[in-house]
Design a protein around this motif. Sequence first.
Motif, PDB file in Angstrom:
ATOM      1  N   LEU A   1      29.138 -14.336  56.090  1.00 27.31           N
ATOM      2  CA  LEU A   1      28.792 -14.555  57.491  1.00 27.31           C
ATOM      3  C   LEU A   1      29.752 -15.555  58.135  1.00 27.31           C
ATOM      4  N   ILE A   2      30.053 -16.651  57.391  1.00 32.27           N
ATOM      5  CA  ILE A   2      30.987 -17.658  57.906  1.00 32.27           C
ATOM      6  C   ILE A   2      32.365 -17.036  58.113  1.00 32.27           C
ATOM      7  N   ALA A   3      32.815 -16.215  57.150  1.00 29.15           N
ATOM      8  CA  ALA A   3      34.120 -15.557  57.273  1.00 29.15           C
ATOM      9  C   ALA A   3      34.172 -14.685  58.514  1.00 29.15           C
ATOM     10  N   GLY A   4      33.079 -13.967  58.797  1.00 29.23           N
ATOM     11  CA  GLY A   4      33.028 -13.123  59.977  1.00 29.23           C
ATOM     12  C   GLY A   4      33.107 -13.920  61.268  1.00 29.23           C
ATOM     13  N   LEU A   5      32.443 -15.079  61.287  1.00 34.04           N
ATOM     14  CA  LEU A   5      32.457 -15.920  62.486  1.00 34.04           C
ATOM     15  C   LEU A   5      33.827 -16.540  62.735  1.00 34.04           C
ATOM     16  N   LEU A   6      34.541 -16.880  61.642  1.00 32.85           N
ATOM     17  CA  LEU A   6      35.816 -17.584  61.789  1.00 32.85           C
ATOM     18  C   LEU A   6      36.992 -16.645  62.061  1.00 32.85           C
ATOM     19  N   LYS A   7      36.785 -15.352  61.852  1.00 26.16           N
ATOM     20  CA  LYS A   7      37.890 -14.400  62.051  1.00 26.16           C
ATOM     21  C   LYS A   7      38.446 -14.468  63.464  1.00 26.16           C
ATOM     22  N   GLY A   8      37.581 -14.692  64.432  1.00 28.82           N
ATOM     23  CA  GLY A   8      38.035 -14.744  65.812  1.00 28.82           C
ATOM     24  C   GLY A   8      38.535 -16.107  66.227  1.00 28.82           C
ATOM     25  N   ILE A   9      38.423 -17.104  65.345  1.00 30.26           N
ATOM     26  CA  ILE A   9      38.817 -18.477  65.698  1.00 30.26           C
ATOM     27  C   ILE A   9      40.111 -18.878  65.012  1.00 30.26           C
ATOM     28  N   ILE A  10      40.238 -18.585  63.707  1.00 30.57           N
ATOM     29  CA  ILE A  10      41.415 -18.984  62.945  1.00 30.57           C
ATOM     30  C   ILE A  10      42.501 -17.915  63.065  1.00 30.57           C
ATOM     31  N   PRO A  11      43.704 -18.282  63.513  1.00 28.56           N
ATOM     32  CA  PRO A  11      44.804 -17.284  63.583  1.00 28.56           C
ATOM     33  C   PRO A  11      45.073 -16.692  62.205  1.00 28.56           C
ATOM     34  N   ALA A  12      45.142 -15.375  62.142  1.00 27.74           N
ATOM     35  CA  ALA A  12      45.255 -14.694  60.847  1.00 27.74           C
ATOM     36  C   ALA A  12      46.533 -15.057  60.103  1.00 27.74           C
ATOM     37  N   ASN A  13      47.628 -15.340  60.825  1.00 27.08           N
ATOM     38  CA  ASN A  13      48.910 -15.603  60.167  1.00 27.08           C
ATOM     39  C   ASN A  13      49.214 -17.086  59.996  1.00 27.08           C
ATOM     40  N   SER A  14      48.299 -17.951  60.361  1.00 25.55           N
ATOM     41  CA  SER A  14      48.550 -19.388  60.273  1.00 25.55           C
ATOM     42  C   SER A  14      48.006 -19.966  58.969  1.00 25.55           C
ATOM     43  N   VAL A  15      48.924 -20.292  58.058  1.00 19.13           N
ATOM     44  CA  VAL A  15      48.512 -20.895  56.787  1.00 19.13           C
ATOM     45  C   VAL A  15      47.889 -22.271  57.029  1.00 19.13           C
ATOM     46  N   PHE A  16      48.540 -23.057  57.915  1.00 17.98           N
ATOM     47  CA  PHE A  16      48.055 -24.420  58.139  1.00 17.98           C
ATOM     48  C   PHE A  16      46.634 -24.423  58.723  1.00 17.98           C
ATOM     49  N   ALA A  17      46.374 -23.498  59.670  1.00 14.50           N
ATOM     50  CA  ALA A  17      45.031 -23.419  60.255  1.00 14.50           C
ATOM     51  C   ALA A  17      43.995 -23.060  59.183  1.00 14.50           C
ATOM     52  N   GLY A  18      44.383 -22.160  58.263  1.00 16.71           N
ATOM     53  CA  GLY A  18      43.474 -21.812  57.177  1.00 16.71           C
ATOM     54  C   GLY A  18      43.186 -22.988  56.274  1.00 16.71           C
ATOM     55  N   VAL A  19      44.238 -23.776  55.980  1.00 11.28           N
ATOM     56  CA  VAL A  19      44.059 -24.954  55.118  1.00 11.28           C
ATOM     57  C   VAL A  19      43.147 -25.972  55.793  1.00 11.28           C
ATOM     58  N   VAL A  20      43.385 -26.207  57.101  1.00  9.09           N
ATOM     59  CA  VAL A  20      42.536 -27.149  57.840  1.00  9.09           C
ATOM     60  C   VAL A  20      41.076 -26.680  57.819  1.00  9.09           C
ATOM     61  N   ALA A  21      40.864 -25.397  58.067  1.00  6.52           N
ATOM     62  CA  ALA A  21      39.502 -24.869  58.083  1.00  6.52           C
ATOM     63  C   ALA A  21      38.840 -24.999  56.713  1.00  6.52           C
ATOM     64  N   TYR A  22      39.613 -24.766  55.656  1.00  4.34           N
ATOM     65  CA  TYR A  22      39.062 -24.838  54.290  1.00  4.34           C
ATOM     66  C   TYR A  22      38.648 -26.272  53.960  1.00  4.34           C
ATOM     67  N   CYS A  23      39.556 -27.232  54.200  1.00  6.17           N
ATOM     68  CA  CYS A  23      39.267 -28.630  53.846  1.00  6.17           C
ATOM     69  C   CYS A  23      38.159 -29.209  54.730  1.00  6.17           C
ATOM     70  N   VAL A  24      38.290 -29.006  56.056  1.00  2.92           N
ATOM     71  CA  VAL A  24      37.267 -29.547  56.964  1.00  2.92           C
ATOM     72  C   VAL A  24      35.926 -28.844  56.737  1.00  2.92           C
ATOM     73  N   GLY A  25      35.987 -27.536  56.497  1.00  3.26           N
ATOM     74  CA  GLY A  25      34.755 -26.793  56.222  1.00  3.26           C
ATOM     75  C   GLY A  25      34.053 -27.314  54.979  1.00  3.26           C
ATOM     76  N   MET A  26      34.825 -27.625  53.929  1.00  2.00           N
ATOM     77  CA  MET A  26      34.228 -28.185  52.714  1.00  2.00           C
ATOM     78  C   MET A  26      33.558 -29.514  53.013  1.00  2.00           C
ATOM     79  N   ALA A  27      34.254 -30.372  53.793  1.00  2.00           N
ATOM     80  CA  ALA A  27      33.692 -31.692  54.095  1.00  2.00           C
ATOM     81  C   ALA A  27      32.410 -31.577  54.916  1.00  2.00           C
ATOM     82  N   ILE A  28      32.442 -30.724  55.948  1.00  2.00           N
ATOM     83  CA  ILE A  28      31.270 -30.600  56.829  1.00  2.00           C
ATOM     84  C   ILE A  28      30.087 -29.967  56.086  1.00  2.00           C
ATOM     85  N   PHE A  29      30.352 -28.892  55.345  1.00  3.60           N
ATOM     86  CA  PHE A  29      29.249 -28.230  54.641  1.00  3.60           C
ATOM     87  C   PHE A  29      28.683 -29.128  53.545  1.00  3.60           C
TER      88      PHE A  29
END
Length: 316
Positions: free
Chosen positions: A194-222
């Motif tokens: 469900l989270i992956a589906g929600l983030l598809k429209g927010i995180i640019p598909a080709n941006s590695v850095f955006a994915g890394v930020v989302a992964y690290c910040v997502g881990m901290a927040i969750f």
Amino acid sequence: MDFWTLFLEMWYVLIGFILFATGLNAYKNINDNRKYGALSFWVILAFLFIVGPYVPNQLNGALVLVLGVISLTKSVNIGDIEQIAQPFRDEQSNRIGNKIFIPSITIAIGAFLFATVLPMVAPSTVSAGNLGYIAIGISAVVGLATAFVITRAPAVTAVKDGTRILRTMGSYAILPQLLGALGAIFTAAGVGDLIAGLLKGIIPANSVFAGVVAYCVGMAIFTMIMGNAFAAFTVITVGVGIPFVFAHGANPVIAGALAMTAGFCGTLMTPMAANFNIVPATLLETKNEYSVIKFQVPFAIILLVIHIFLMYFLAF
């Protein structure tokens, strides 16, 4: 049951006996009707640790619900527990000094060494996870023996102080197990997808850095929400790590390890991690129960930013 399974079960049984002793300690030292609730809580928990794998899961689940009900009656988290006299604390502090940290360091080093050695002697059929649990159990015994040597305390002190600390922690003592189970439930329920589906429209598909930020910040927040990085790891890795980081070719070992420790940055900032942030404040008798968190927040944010760049530069 083979030797290694029996050896692992022995540690859970040992923990169960300590929990049972905690229940007896509570029953003897509480002078009102709350002693029945406290005794029931610790005895049920001991039962789950000792014979939990051998009874129906429905019974285990029902008993966990009973633990929650008992906690609501405020029979477990009781503040009037006898503490160690201050003159004795001062005397032992002056005598032992910084050597008090040696047992903790021994446990950490021992866990690493035993986790490295045991796979060389155990059959390949024993999982790495179970060998890790056994390594932690053995290193804990080594750490306890080290503490006896340093403090010269009698053996009964381990049980007496162990039960006192468990009573001080109260129901917070089982939060890591419950939150870890909650993470598995969330994953099975499809929260990660469900989270992956929600983030598809927010995180640019080709941006590695955006994915890394989302992964690290997502881990901290969750982790802040659930109070436990282990519980958050499975959910966020399925929902963010795999589609937005691993899919770009990240080294799963490096990225996974950094994601887990990024989650620990969230642990430093949440009261949900009660055993790390609230219980120490209670034990230290601070004026504000959130004092520990206030001091940790700036360092947690700095560490989280460092994790983002470490993952971006080391995992790819």
